[in-house]
Design a protein around this motif. Structure first.
Motif, PDB file in Angstrom:
ATOM      1  N   THR A  23      19.124 -70.861  79.577  1.00  0.00           N
ATOM      2  CA  THR A  23      18.891 -69.368  80.103  1.00  0.00           C
ATOM      3  C   THR A  23      19.115 -69.202  81.600  1.00  0.00           C
ATOM      4  O   THR A  23      19.117 -70.162  82.281  1.00  0.00           O
ATOM      5  N   LEU A  24      19.174 -67.969  81.894  1.00  0.00           N
ATOM      6  CA  LEU A  24      19.326 -67.862  83.413  1.00  0.00           C
ATOM      7  C   LEU A  24      18.094 -67.890  84.252  1.00  0.00           C
ATOM      8  O   LEU A  24      17.217 -67.558  83.773  1.00  0.00           O
ATOM      9  N   GLU A  25      18.258 -68.382  85.285  1.00  0.00           N
ATOM     10  CA  GLU A  25      17.006 -68.643  85.970  1.00  0.00           C
ATOM     11  C   GLU A  25      16.760 -67.552  86.804  1.00  0.00           C
ATOM     12  O   GLU A  25      15.573 -67.252  86.849  1.00  0.00           O
ATOM     13  N   THR A  94      22.484 -68.302  78.762  1.00  0.00           N
ATOM     14  CA  THR A  94      23.602 -68.024  79.827  1.00  0.00           C
ATOM     15  C   THR A  94      24.891 -67.986  79.264  1.00  0.00           C
ATOM     16  O   THR A  94      26.050 -67.163  79.615  1.00  0.00           O
ATOM     17  N   ARG A  95      24.984 -68.304  77.796  1.00  0.00           N
ATOM     18  CA  ARG A  95      26.134 -68.132  76.989  1.00  0.00           C
ATOM     19  C   ARG A  95      26.655 -66.794  76.832  1.00  0.00           C
ATOM     20  O   ARG A  95      27.778 -66.387  76.566  1.00  0.00           O
ATOM     21  N   LEU A  96      25.837 -65.971  76.797  1.00  0.00           N
ATOM     22  CA  LEU A  96      25.713 -64.285  76.831  1.00  0.00           C
ATOM     23  C   LEU A  96      27.081 -64.019  77.843  1.00  0.00           C
ATOM     24  O   LEU A  96      27.826 -63.292  77.683  1.00  0.00           O
ATOM     25  N   LEU A  97      26.745 -64.472  79.253  1.00  0.00           N
ATOM     26  CA  LEU A  97      27.813 -64.223  80.228  1.00  0.00           C
ATOM     27  C   LEU A  97      28.947 -64.714  79.940  1.00  0.00           C
ATOM     28  O   LEU A  97      29.906 -64.293  80.752  1.00  0.00           O
ATOM     29  N   GLN A  98      29.144 -65.766  79.003  1.00  0.00           N
ATOM     30  CA  GLN A  98      30.529 -66.373  78.689  1.00  0.00           C
ATOM     31  C   GLN A  98      31.334 -65.497  77.708  1.00  0.00           C
ATOM     32  O   GLN A  98      32.369 -65.623  77.518  1.00  0.00           O
ATOM     33  N   GLU A  99      30.673 -64.594  77.047  1.00  0.00           N
ATOM     34  CA  GLU A  99      31.255 -63.685  76.255  1.00  0.00           C
ATOM     35  C   GLU A  99      32.405 -62.950  76.587  1.00  0.00           C
ATOM     36  O   GLU A  99      32.291 -62.248  77.660  1.00  0.00           O
ATOM     37  N   ASP A 100      33.696 -62.924  75.936  1.00  0.00           N
ATOM     38  CA  ASP A 100      34.726 -62.190  76.468  1.00  0.00           C
ATOM     39  C   ASP A 100      34.899 -60.891  75.928  1.00  0.00           C
ATOM     40  O   ASP A 100      35.567 -60.112  76.161  1.00  0.00           O
ATOM     41  N   ARG A 101      33.692 -60.253  75.210  1.00  0.00           N
ATOM     42  CA  ARG A 101      33.639 -59.081  74.747  1.00  0.00           C
ATOM     43  C   ARG A 101      32.523 -58.252  74.956  1.00  0.00           C
ATOM     44  O   ARG A 101      31.389 -58.885  75.293  1.00  0.00           O
ATOM     45  N   PHE A 128      26.702 -55.070  77.528  1.00  0.00           N
ATOM     46  CA  PHE A 128      26.876 -55.459  76.014  1.00  0.00           C
ATOM     47  C   PHE A 128      26.069 -54.615  75.099  1.00  0.00           C
ATOM     48  O   PHE A 128      25.157 -53.955  75.552  1.00  0.00           O
ATOM     49  N   LEU A 129      26.877 -54.091  74.099  1.00  0.00           N
ATOM     50  CA  LEU A 129      26.235 -53.388  72.980  1.00  0.00           C
ATOM     51  C   LEU A 129      26.431 -54.417  71.892  1.00  0.00           C
ATOM     52  O   LEU A 129      27.237 -54.906  71.437  1.00  0.00           O
ATOM     53  N   PRO A 138      26.174 -63.722  66.759  1.00  0.00           N
ATOM     54  CA  PRO A 138      26.101 -65.057  66.995  1.00  0.00           C
ATOM     55  C   PRO A 138      24.520 -65.662  67.106  1.00  0.00           C
ATOM     56  O   PRO A 138      23.712 -64.834  67.614  1.00  0.00           O
ATOM     57  N   GLU A 139      24.448 -66.650  66.350  1.00  0.00           N
ATOM     58  CA  GLU A 139      23.071 -67.317  66.229  1.00  0.00           C
ATOM     59  C   GLU A 139      22.505 -67.606  67.499  1.00  0.00           C
ATOM     60  O   GLU A 139      21.155 -67.409  67.518  1.00  0.00           O
ATOM     61  N   TYR A 140      23.024 -67.814  68.625  1.00  0.00           N
ATOM     62  CA  TYR A 140      22.315 -68.197  69.665  1.00  0.00           C
ATOM     63  C   TYR A 140      21.732 -67.100  70.505  1.00  0.00           C
ATOM     64  O   TYR A 140      20.632 -67.201  71.193  1.00  0.00           O
TER      65      TYR A 140
END
Length: 156
Positions: A23-25, A94-101, A128-129, A138-140
């Motif tokens: 997660t983002l710190e 943190t994976r959210l910020l790696q989304e390309d959409r 993001f919407l 996504p499950e994460y």
């Protein structure tokens, strides 16, 4: 040789699991909320912002666009309300910020509503919407979206 291979696989699995749960710190800010198109009343669109140890609520209550970040008019809320949701920015995966959409799933396509998220990190701004139906997301993101929904409920 088998033991070494097993050990290497175990370490790689542990590292990849930790990255998935990261997660983002310390984000600069977090804007979060939900929206519903076919709805009546003030609670149809609830957008909040946490920044610099304070909580703000948007008074525009406009339906968010997928073409640009939400244009809000934030007003300061009480410290008591901030205390209820102060940990939410540190739970952003943190994976959210790696989304390309920008649009994840089909938010509000079937009148189920959507989440609006905006994260500021080191001067970078991402929004993001996100669909409220978990099978379209996504499950994460599921645990974080649960926290977003709980936070909104605490602020009502």
């Amino acid at each position: 040789m088998r033991k070494i291979l097993f050990y290497c696989l175990a370490v790689l699995t542990l590292v990849s699991c930790q990255e998935d749960d990261a997660t983002l710190e310390s984000p600069d800010y977090l804007v979060f909320g939900h929206y519903h198109g076919f709805c009546g009343g003030e609670s149809c669109i609830e957008i909040f912002k946490i920044q610099d140890g304070q909580l703000y609520e948007d008074t525009n209550d406009r339906y968010p666009s997928s073409n640009k970040p939400y244009e809000a008019n934030f007003v300061l809320k009480s410290l008591d309300l901030f205390e209820k949701v102060k940990d939410l920015p540190h739970l952003v995966p943190t994976r959210l910020l790696q989304e390309d959409r920008t649009v994840i799933g089909s938010p509000d396509a079937t009148d189920g509503g959507g989440y609006y998220l905006e994260v500021g990190v080191n001067g970078m701004r991402r929004y993001f919407l996100i669909d409220k139906f978990r099978h379209n997301v996504p499950e994460y993101l599921h645990p974080f979206l649960d926290q977003v929904e709980a936070s909104i409920a605490k602020l009502k």
